[in-house]
Each structure stands twice: as structure tokens, then as C-alpha cells.
Design a protein around this motif. Sequence first.
Motif, PDB file in Angstrom:
ATOM      1  N   GLU A  60       8.310  -2.368  16.671  1.00  0.00           N
ATOM      2  CA  GLU A  60       7.087  -2.052  15.918  1.00  0.00           C
ATOM      3  C   GLU A  60       7.198  -0.694  15.234  1.00  0.00           C
ATOM      4  OE1 GLU A  60       3.273  -4.015  18.093  1.00  0.00           O
ATOM      5  OE2 GLU A  60       4.457  -2.652  19.346  1.00  0.00           O
ATOM      6  N   GLU A  61       7.789   0.268  15.916  1.00  0.00           N
ATOM      7  CA  GLU A  61       7.880   1.617  15.362  1.00  0.00           C
ATOM      8  C   GLU A  61       9.041   1.769  14.392  1.00  0.00           C
ATOM      9  OE1 GLU A  61       6.977   5.549  14.519  1.00  0.00           O
ATOM     10  OE2 GLU A  61       5.788   3.929  15.397  1.00  0.00           O
ATOM     11  N   ARG A  62      10.031   0.932  14.489  1.00  0.00           N
ATOM     12  CA  ARG A  62      11.246   1.083  13.700  1.00  0.00           C
ATOM     13  C   ARG A  62      10.990   1.247  12.203  1.00  0.00           C
ATOM     14  NH1 ARG A  62      16.868  -0.789  14.540  1.00  0.00           N
ATOM     15  NH2 ARG A  62      17.875  -0.828  12.507  1.00  0.00           N
ATOM     16  N   PRO A  63      10.221   0.362  11.537  1.00  0.00           N
ATOM     17  CA  PRO A  63      10.036   0.550  10.087  1.00  0.00           C
ATOM     18  C   PRO A  63       9.304   1.842   9.746  1.00  0.00           C
ATOM     19  CG  PRO A  63       8.624  -1.213  10.921  1.00  0.00           C
ATOM     20  CD  PRO A  63       9.573  -0.877  12.014  1.00  0.00           C
ATOM     21  N   ARG A  64       8.320   2.226  10.571  1.00  0.00           N
ATOM     22  CA  ARG A  64       7.614   3.484  10.314  1.00  0.00           C
ATOM     23  C   ARG A  64       8.542   4.675  10.528  1.00  0.00           C
ATOM     24  NH1 ARG A  64       2.021   2.607  13.645  1.00  0.00           N
ATOM     25  NH2 ARG A  64       3.506   1.735  15.140  1.00  0.00           N
ATOM     26  N   ALA A  65       9.384   4.602  11.580  1.00  0.00           N
ATOM     27  CA  ALA A  65      10.319   5.688  11.845  1.00  0.00           C
ATOM     28  C   ALA A  65      11.351   5.806  10.732  1.00  0.00           C
ATOM     29  CB  ALA A  65      10.995   5.466  13.193  1.00  0.00           C
ATOM     30  N   ALA A  66      11.819   4.671  10.221  1.00  0.00           N
ATOM     31  CA  ALA A  66      12.808   4.688   9.138  1.00  0.00           C
ATOM     32  C   ALA A  66      12.216   5.325   7.878  1.00  0.00           C
ATOM     33  CB  ALA A  66      13.283   3.270   8.842  1.00  0.00           C
ATOM     34  N   LYS A  67      10.967   4.963   7.578  1.00  0.00           N
ATOM     35  CA  LYS A  67      10.293   5.544   6.409  1.00  0.00           C
ATOM     36  C   LYS A  67      10.091   7.045   6.596  1.00  0.00           C
ATOM     37  CE  LYS A  67       6.091   5.084   3.616  1.00  0.00           C
ATOM     38  NZ  LYS A  67       4.806   4.344   3.447  1.00  0.00           N
ATOM     39  N   LEU A  68       9.664   7.433   7.806  1.00  0.00           N
ATOM     40  CA  LEU A  68       9.450   8.852   8.093  1.00  0.00           C
ATOM     41  C   LEU A  68      10.757   9.630   7.999  1.00  0.00           C
ATOM     42  CD1 LEU A  68       7.879  11.310   9.076  1.00  0.00           C
ATOM     43  CD2 LEU A  68       8.155  10.467  11.423  1.00  0.00           C
ATOM     44  N   LEU A  69      11.842   9.056   8.502  1.00  0.00           N
ATOM     45  CA  LEU A  69      13.127   9.748   8.462  1.00  0.00           C
ATOM     46  C   LEU A  69      13.565   9.986   7.026  1.00  0.00           C
ATOM     47  CD1 LEU A  69      15.280  10.836  10.418  1.00  0.00           C
ATOM     48  CD2 LEU A  69      16.461   8.653  10.193  1.00  0.00           C
ATOM     49  N   LYS A  70      13.367   8.992   6.177  1.00  0.00           N
ATOM     50  CA  LYS A  70      13.729   9.144   4.763  1.00  0.00           C
ATOM     51  C   LYS A  70      12.867  10.208   4.090  1.00  0.00           C
ATOM     52  CE  LYS A  70      14.388   6.368   0.561  1.00  0.00           C
ATOM     53  NZ  LYS A  70      14.317   4.990  -0.016  1.00  0.00           N
ATOM     54  N   GLN A  71      11.557  10.150   4.357  1.00  0.00           N
ATOM     55  CA  GLN A  71      10.651  11.117   3.743  1.00  0.00           C
ATOM     56  C   GLN A  71      10.910  12.534   4.258  1.00  0.00           C
ATOM     57  OE1 GLN A  71       6.857   9.409   4.799  1.00  0.00           O
ATOM     58  NE2 GLN A  71       6.720   8.209   2.913  1.00  0.00           N
ATOM     59  N   SER A  72      11.119  12.657   5.565  1.00  0.00           N
ATOM     60  CA  SER A  72      11.297  13.986   6.149  1.00  0.00           C
ATOM     61  C   SER A  72      12.620  14.601   5.709  1.00  0.00           C
ATOM     62  CB  SER A  72      11.230  13.915   7.675  1.00  0.00           C
ATOM     63  OG  SER A  72      12.212  13.047   8.200  1.00  0.00           O
ATOM     64  N   THR A  73      13.649  13.775   5.531  1.00  0.00           N
ATOM     65  CA  THR A  73      14.923  14.286   5.038  1.00  0.00           C
ATOM     66  C   THR A  73      14.761  14.838   3.632  1.00  0.00           C
ATOM     67  OG1 THR A  73      16.155  12.689   6.378  1.00  0.00           O
ATOM     68  CG2 THR A  73      17.329  13.723   4.546  1.00  0.00           C
ATOM     69  N   ARG A  74      14.062  14.079   2.788  1.00  0.00           N
ATOM     70  CA  ARG A  74      13.812  14.532   1.421  1.00  0.00           C
ATOM     71  C   ARG A  74      12.989  15.826   1.409  1.00  0.00           C
ATOM     72  NH1 ARG A  74      12.231   9.972  -0.396  1.00  0.00           N
ATOM     73  NH2 ARG A  74       9.984  10.274  -0.049  1.00  0.00           N
ATOM     74  N   GLU A  75      11.988  15.887   2.290  1.00  0.00           N
ATOM     75  CA  GLU A  75      11.133  17.074   2.341  1.00  0.00           C
ATOM     76  C   GLU A  75      11.897  18.291   2.866  1.00  0.00           C
ATOM     77  OE1 GLU A  75       7.338  19.053   1.891  1.00  0.00           O
ATOM     78  OE2 GLU A  75       8.448  17.407   0.966  1.00  0.00           O
ATOM     79  N   MET A  76      12.766  18.093   3.876  1.00  0.00           N
ATOM     80  CA  MET A  76      13.555  19.209   4.401  1.00  0.00           C
ATOM     81  C   MET A  76      14.540  19.722   3.354  1.00  0.00           C
ATOM     82  SD  MET A  76      12.578  20.117   7.399  1.00  0.00           S
ATOM     83  CE  MET A  76      13.985  21.027   8.056  1.00  0.00           C
ATOM     84  N   LYS A  77      15.104  18.823   2.561  1.00  0.00           N
ATOM     85  CA  LYS A  77      15.984  19.254   1.469  1.00  0.00           C
ATOM     86  C   LYS A  77      15.211  20.146   0.493  1.00  0.00           C
ATOM     87  CE  LYS A  77      19.369  15.478   1.190  1.00  0.00           C
ATOM     88  NZ  LYS A  77      19.886  14.379   0.335  1.00  0.00           N
ATOM     89  N   ARG A  78      13.994  19.714   0.167  1.00  0.00           N
ATOM     90  CA  ARG A  78      13.185  20.496  -0.778  1.00  0.00           C
ATOM     91  C   ARG A  78      12.828  21.857  -0.199  1.00  0.00           C
ATOM     92  NH1 ARG A  78       8.095  21.913  -1.735  1.00  0.00           N
ATOM     93  NH2 ARG A  78       7.275  20.833   0.107  1.00  0.00           N
ATOM     94  N   LEU A  79      12.353  21.878   1.049  1.00  0.00           N
ATOM     95  CA  LEU A  79      11.913  23.131   1.666  1.00  0.00           C
ATOM     96  C   LEU A  79      13.081  24.087   1.889  1.00  0.00           C
ATOM     97  CD1 LEU A  79       9.352  21.679   4.225  1.00  0.00           C
ATOM     98  CD2 LEU A  79       8.829  23.051   2.189  1.00  0.00           C
ATOM     99  N   PHE A  80      14.211  23.550   2.359  1.00  0.00           N
ATOM    100  CA  PHE A  80      15.363  24.413   2.567  1.00  0.00           C
ATOM    101  C   PHE A  80      15.949  24.870   1.241  1.00  0.00           C
ATOM    102  CE2 PHE A  80      16.978  23.514   7.158  1.00  0.00           C
ATOM    103  CZ  PHE A  80      15.742  23.930   7.642  1.00  0.00           C
TER     104      PHE A  80
END
Length: 442
Positions: free
Chosen positions: A124-144
Motif C-alpha cells: 500500500e505504501e510502495r507507490p506513495r513512497a516511490a513518488k515521495l522518493l522521486k520528489q524529495s530527490t528532485r527537491e534535495m538537488k534544488r536545495l543543495f
Amino acid sequence: MARMPARNGLLTVLRQIPPNRGVTMLRRIDRDQARLGMFVHDFDGPWLRHPFWRPRFLLSSPRDLARVLDSALETLVIDESRGAALHPDAVAGEPPARSARPVTAAPASFASGIAREHSCSFEEERPRAAKLLKQSTREMKRLFGEVRAGKAIRCDDFAPLVEQICASVTRNSHALISLSRLRSRDDYTYVHSVAVSALMMRFARSLDMAPDAVFDLGLAGLLHDVGEMIVPERILTKPGSLSDEEFAVIRSHPEQGYRLLSGAAELPEVVVDVCRHHHERSDGSGYPLRLAGEEISVAARIAAICDVYDALTSDRAYKAAWSPAEAITRMHGWAGHFDPELLFRFMRTLGLFPEGLLVELRSNRLGVVLPNGRRASRPLVRAFFSTRERAAMPLEDVVIDDSLAQDQIIAIRDPLAWGFPDWAVRAEQLMTATLRQPARAA
């Protein structure tokens, strides 16, 4: 500083310093005697009984004072050379020149938002976690990327990510962390930061820490490697061995991060501490300051474990990932690197223990950890010895899980202390013995 002996697993024995040295003025006081302006040197009793991750700090915040007064502590130790003394005329005096960084509380929405989350299955959590991981990676790239460009670091920029990561870990403690191991090598630094944040918050929640502490550790996980933004990309991603000069550049990243974070006044002190000290080791072999034992804060010791575990279980430019079980086994074998009690608690949090380890169960039995194949998240222990009778008993395999109705691993034991001098041989005999199918303990 010299290494100090441990007390109650993680706290130190109160040092007896001769009066003529003039270095510190330590006094043990009752919890109710704590006042603003005092410098906390140590807490008495088990570390889980107090709500702070910092080992020493100035009581400059009414919120922190309230947390001390409302805690389960009975006594604490103050340093009167660095803060207010236990004297009616001194408690309202001027604070010492060396003051602690003020602590910023977690967003008001953090605790209530996490409380509304309900547990769910991995699938149940897998698709939400996958989406979050993609979004958070993109956001960390921007912030860093903004950090590389010289923008000052602000807590508010990273707080939403901390909340989302913690919400995912609350719903399912495995999904986000498991998916993070599938990262691209090119995205290692950014996903590693997210994974360490998730591991640290999962660990903190398993220890029933207060929401503020969970938030602070999550933020510390996100920013622990921010100093790598100063390290050239060619060194970070080099597939071969590093030269001495390149290795020196890599080892500079904690201090580089410390300098970056020191200018961000609203960051909790624990974030700066973790950034600077997550590569310190309990035996003093780490860097940048070669701190040892209790000189390293509990938060930095937790970060060291989570940082290394995620690094070992990830594909890197210069090595393939190890399995979680292999990583835990190697970490347990590196004597002196990690705080033993915290590493044990981390094993319990993940449900991972090295094969062949001698452990004590809640049912007053000793057992050996067995290989458990694909069910590695649920340890399997072969009980063989009664600690009450101090005698061998019929073998029984016990599946360990989170249910309070089940048996639990409560400690790692020294084979020599229990009369097993040739433990490797004994463990092999126990692990290969034939017996009935695994049974759950009552």
C-alpha cells in the motif's frame, strides 16, 4: 579529552576533578532545582528517561527548562563554571559568554500530522513512497544546488521534506527505506540524505522520542552531508581509489558542512552537531576531531550508525551494495566504531541481527541467531540455555516480531561470560542441529 567510562550503557560516570584545576565546577542537583542560566553537564539515569539529544548545553530556553522539570529524571549534573550556580543570588545572574544555539521547535503541524497517519502494508505504501522518493530527490538537488550557489540554509526550506518522510515511515517503516536502495549512482548524495533522514526518524520513533526530537533528527539526517556540496563532483563519483589528497578533500566535508550550517541561526543545535560529528567513532579513530566515547553526542552516534548502514546497503561508484544482513554483520564486527548499545537498539529497530550471535531472550533463555532467508525482517533465534537454571535446555526455534505477545531479544551476550569459550564451534553445532519446525514462544 580523555575517554570517559560509560554509566548505564550510555551516560558517563561523574568525573572527579581536583578543585585546584579550575576547569569545571560540577554539582549534582535535584530535577526541581534546575533554573534558567544553568549549564547542563550530564543527566543521571538511563538516557531514555530524558528528552534531550545534546549531552551538554545551556538551559537558556523556557521550553527546555519545562522539559527538564516535566521529565522522569530525579537528578542531573550542572557545571557551575559555565552557567548559573545553585545559589539564590546566582540563578538570575548573567549567562556565561559561551551560550548554546537556541533550539527551533518542530512545525506546529508536525506532531498532529504524524498522529493522523495510520499504518499500512508495504504494498500500500510502495507507490506513495516511490513518488515521495522521486520528489524529495528532485527537491534535495534544488536545495543543495542553492547551497552551492551561496544561498544561506534555512530550516523552513527543509521542514516540509522532513514531515513527508516521517509520514511515510509512520505509515510503513520499510517502504521508503527499501526503495531508496534502488537509487541511481548519480543521485547517491541526494537519496542518501533522504534515506538517512528516514532511518534516523524511524530509529527515534522506535525509542518513543518526543516529536521535537524526531523532527530534529530527521532534519539532521537531511543535512548531515551538506558539506559534500563543496567537494568536487569528480572526487565524489570517482570509481577508482582516491589519492591521499583526494581523500583529504573528502574528509573535509564535515567541517565544510559545519561552516555552512553555523551561519543558519534558526537551525537546532543538534543539526549542526550531527553534520560535524557523524564520522567520529567511539574508539577515537574517526574525524574531524577524533572524539571518543561520551565526547560524541547521542545524536551524532545515531547518525553514524544510520549513515554507514545506508552507505553499505547502496550501490556506489566504487563498490556494489551489501545486503542489509551483511551490512549489520560487518558493522557489529567493527569493534570500537559504534556505540554498542545504540547499535543493538538499531538492530532491534530493523529486526536484523548477525547470524551466529549469542543473544538473551525476554523468556530468560540464551539463543543463537539463525539465518532466516527471505524473512530476514523477522529474526529467528534457536534457544538452547536457561539463564535462570544456568543449564542447557531442549532446543526451540523462536520467531521474533514486534508483537508484545512474542518473545523478544533483549541483549547481546558475551559467550565467555556464560562459559562458552569456543563459541564459533558451539554456534555452528547449534545452527546445524536437527529439531522440530520453528514454533512461536508464548
